[in-house]
Design an enzyme around this catalytic site. Structure first.
Site, mmCIF file in Angstrom:
data_model
loop_
_atom_site.group_PDB
_atom_site.id
_atom_site.type_symbol
_atom_site.label_atom_id
_atom_site.label_comp_id
_atom_site.label_asym_id
_atom_site.label_seq_id
_atom_site.Cartn_x
_atom_site.Cartn_y
_atom_site.Cartn_z
ATOM 1 N N ASN A 117 0.723 -1.124 -0.102
ATOM 2 C CA ASN A 117 0.054 0.062 0.081
ATOM 3 C C ASN A 117 0.957 1.257 -0.156
ATOM 4 O OD1 ASN A 117 -2.837 0.890 0.115
ATOM 5 N ND2 ASN A 117 -2.479 1.565 2.106
ATOM 6 N N VAL A 126 -5.716 4.649 -7.468
ATOM 7 C CA VAL A 126 -5.509 3.438 -6.792
ATOM 8 C C VAL A 126 -5.772 3.998 -5.402
ATOM 9 C CG1 VAL A 126 -4.138 1.469 -6.441
ATOM 10 C CG2 VAL A 126 -4.084 2.517 -8.700
ATOM 11 N N PRO A 127 -7.059 3.740 -4.696
ATOM 12 C CA PRO A 127 -7.249 4.534 -3.596
ATOM 13 C C PRO A 127 -6.786 4.104 -2.193
ATOM 14 C CG PRO A 127 -9.107 3.170 -4.254
ATOM 15 C CD PRO A 127 -8.013 3.124 -5.225
ATOM 16 N N CYS A 128 -5.552 4.117 -2.108
ATOM 17 C CA CYS A 128 -4.648 3.627 -0.950
ATOM 18 C C CYS A 128 -5.437 4.673 0.381
ATOM 19 C CB CYS A 128 -3.219 3.638 -0.899
ATOM 20 S SG CYS A 128 -2.570 5.097 -1.215
ATOM 21 N N HIS A 129 -5.752 5.562 0.131
ATOM 22 C CA HIS A 129 -6.310 6.500 1.240
ATOM 23 C C HIS A 129 -7.581 5.852 1.892
ATOM 24 C CE1 HIS A 129 -8.565 7.897 -2.269
ATOM 25 N NE2 HIS A 129 -9.705 8.291 -1.387
#
Length: 163
Positions: A117, A126-129
């Site tokens: 991540n 690529v929504p690592c949040h």
């Protein structure tokens, strides 16, 4: 030889540096500078980077929840599996490292998921949040926890109806 191009997007939470080729966006990362660099010759910037710019603009204005421009993710097969799983997390929702590890079939790979991540180079898209601690607390984010909190609040505020 692959030629990389750059284009800055002035988001409400800081400049995002978009890097890509004629074919795909490879990186969207926060640049720690006040003002975006403006390309001298806008025609030299590939269309895919302009498509990314436009879609980021729609995301930040609250009218886009998914991205459709081509991306290229460079990493190990495990990292790519993690990143592919991240894009399945619905807009406005969160999950945990342990849930991702379980989805990938190895509930003991929590730290490896966290490591992958952290290596994600395609912020927001690529929504690592959307990854939080198992107890719902905010955990690390390369752009800073304040940005992670802003992005999560933005998505909750602009949540699209479920299909």
């Amino acid at each position: 030889m692959t030629i990389l191009h750059k284009l800055d997007y002035p988001s409400p939470i800081g400049v995002l540096e978009i890097i890509g080729t004629e074919e795909a966006v490879r990186s969207i990362m926060f640049a720690e500078r006040e003002a975006p660099h403006i390309p001298v010759n806008k025609k030299q910037v590939p269309q895919v980077l302009w498509d990314c710019y436009k879609q980021l603009d729609e995301y930040f204005s609250g009218t886009r929840s998914e991205f459709s421009f081509p991306i290229y993710m460079e990493g190990t097969s495990f990292q790519k599996n993690v990143w592919d799983t991240l894009v399945t997390i619905p807009y406005g929702e969160t999950t945990s490292y342990s849930a991702i590890a379980t989805t990938l079939g190895n509930e003991k790979a929590v730290r490896a998921v966290g490591n992958a991540n952290g290596k994600n180079r395609l912020s927001i898209v690529v929504p690592c949040h959307r990854i939080v601690g198992a107890n719902g607390s905010l955990t690390g984010y390369a752009g800073g926890l304040w940005r992670k909190d802003w992005l999560l609040q933005h998505e909750k505020t602009n949540a699209f109806p479920k299909k």
